[in-house]
Each structure stands twice: as structure tokens, then as C-alpha cells.
Design an enzyme around this catalytic site. Structure first.
Site, PDB file in Angstrom:
ATOM      1  N   ASP A  66       0.860  -1.185   0.000  1.00 25.69           N
ATOM      2  CA  ASP A  66       0.000   0.000   0.000  1.00 25.69           C
ATOM      3  C   ASP A  66       0.896   1.233   0.000  1.00 25.69           C
ATOM      4  O   ASP A  66       1.640   1.465   0.955  1.00 25.69           O
ATOM      5  CB  ASP A  66      -0.922  -0.011   1.219  1.00 25.69           C
ATOM      6  N   ASP A  92      -1.706  12.380  -2.463  1.00 22.35           N
ATOM      7  CA  ASP A  92      -1.729  13.841  -2.410  1.00 22.35           C
ATOM      8  C   ASP A  92      -2.028  14.397  -3.798  1.00 22.35           C
ATOM      9  O   ASP A  92      -1.348  14.043  -4.771  1.00 22.35           O
ATOM     10  CB  ASP A  92      -0.390  14.378  -1.920  1.00 22.35           C
TER      11      ASP A  92
END
EC number: 2.1.1.33
Length: 213
Positions: free
Chosen positions: A35, A113
Site C-alpha cells: 500500500d 496527495d
């Protein structure tokens, strides 16, 4: 609120070497789920506790979040899960080379982000070079899962993946965007988005047989 750090700053360009899989996990014969941008790690903690037949590795560029996640992992005694602080675009390439064929079975990139300003978009984690590394490291049939609550970020990730021709949409989830998370657990960001009524965009891919020249 997202807490950004600039991955292109000098500090985050330094290579943090990740241990080889045999130094990470008790059972090295289990498939690995990586991940990327795991944040506080709640998703992987839940996944690892519920899936003893998988190993899980979370990498995150915000070091305080990694400390908190690793502390909770140790307290829970989860030996099939590890968290590491690193810049994925810098540190994962060497780690990928340490993997046995077929060892990495799933990669997820969830709510990266967004870096909205055009001049900052080169800071986004998924680019053509990094996708090429993923394609090299994933065997045929291995999964790549992406999701975001920012449509422009999702569109860019989808375009990069699909233009590469290394990945196909999973036949079970072939619609333009998944209406539901295919996994049992959610990240903190996904829970927040759902609570706020924000639409989440998702897609699940699998590595196809296209070779790498």
C-alpha cells in the site's frame, strides 16, 4: 485535511533502504500487498488482522504517521504487517529487485496527495516511470487498485495506467468507476470522504501479459 510534504525536496530524495522480504515477515511464502501512501495505516492494520494468508507492507512519506502505525502494529502483534517511512518513487525500485517472482501480488494507491497546482503535479506519486516499475514487479494476474476523491487525480492515474497497456480493468469491476470498495476495509480518508458526502472514484486493474521491452 491532507498534510502535504514535498517529495522533491532534498530530504525526501534520500534513499531509505527497505529490508528484504525475508527480513520483514515471519512467513515469506505468503503473497504481498503493498500500500503506497498508507498514511496512519488503519486500512492495512484491519486487512492484516483479517487476512493471515497475506503479508502487508505500507510505505508513507510522512514519518510521524509511520511511527504511529508501526507502534500500533507492534501492540497488536501483527507479524504479517510492516510500515516504513520512505519516498516511494526513490526507495521502492531497489526493494522491487529483492522480490522473488510472483511474490508481490497486489499494489494499492489510495487518495494520493493531489497537488492541485499545475507546477506541482510532478510531485504526484504515480507517473509513467513509476508505473513501469510496477509493471516490471507484478506478475500476470496481480492487482493494482487506485482510488481518489479528486476526479482530476483519478483521471490522470487512469490515463497513465491504461496508456501503458500493461494493465486491464478487472472484468468483475469493468465499469468506468467502481461504486463500492472491493475490499472489506476502508482507509481513514475514504471514511472521511463518505461521511462528508464526497464522491470517491475507484478502479481495479490486473497485470496483463504485455511484455516489457
Amino acid at each position: 485535511m491532507r498534510q502535504h510534504v514535498n517529495p522533491l525536496s532534498h530530504f525526501f530524495q534520500l534513499h531509505n533502504e527497505l529490508p528484504r522480504p525475508e527480513d520483514l515477515f515471519e512467513s515469506i511464502d505468503l503473497p504481498i500487498h503493498l500500500d503506497i501512501g498508507c498514511a496512519r495505516g488503519k486500512f492495512l492494520i484491519d486487512m492484516a488482522a483479517d487476512n493471515a494468508q497475506w503479508n502487508f507492507l505500507g510505505v508513507e512519506i510522512r514519518e510521524p504517521l509511520v511511527f504511529a502505525a508501526e507502534k500500533e502494529r507492534i501492540e497488536l502483534g501483527l507479524t504479517n504487517l510492516r510500515f516504513f517511512f520512505c519516498n516511494a518513487n526513490i526507495s521502492l525500485e531497489k526493494w522491487f529487485l529483492s522480490l522473488e517472482n510472483g511474490q508481490l501480488k497486489r499494489v494499492s494507491i489510495q487518495f494520493p496527495d493531489p497537488w492541485f497546482k499545475k507546477r506541482h503535479r510532478k510531485r504526484r506519486v504515480l507517473n509513467q516511470s513509476f508505473l513501469f516499475l510496477l509493471a516490471q514487479s507484478l506478475d500476470i494476474g496481480s492487482e493494482l487498485f487506485i482510488q481518489s476523491d479528486v476526479i482530476s487525480v483519478m483521471d490522470e492515474m487512469t490515463e497513465i495506467i491504461e496508456l501503458s497497456h500493461f494493465f486491464d480493468r478487472h472484468s468483475k469491476y469493468s465499469e468506468s468507476n467502481l461504486n463500492a470498495n472491493p475490499f472489506k476495509f476502508c482507509t481513514e480518508r475514504e471514511k472521511y470522504a463518505i461521511h462528508q458526502g464526497v464522491k470517491v472514484y475507484r478502479q481495479l486493474y490486473f497485470r496483463n501479459s504485455t511484455g516489457i521491452l
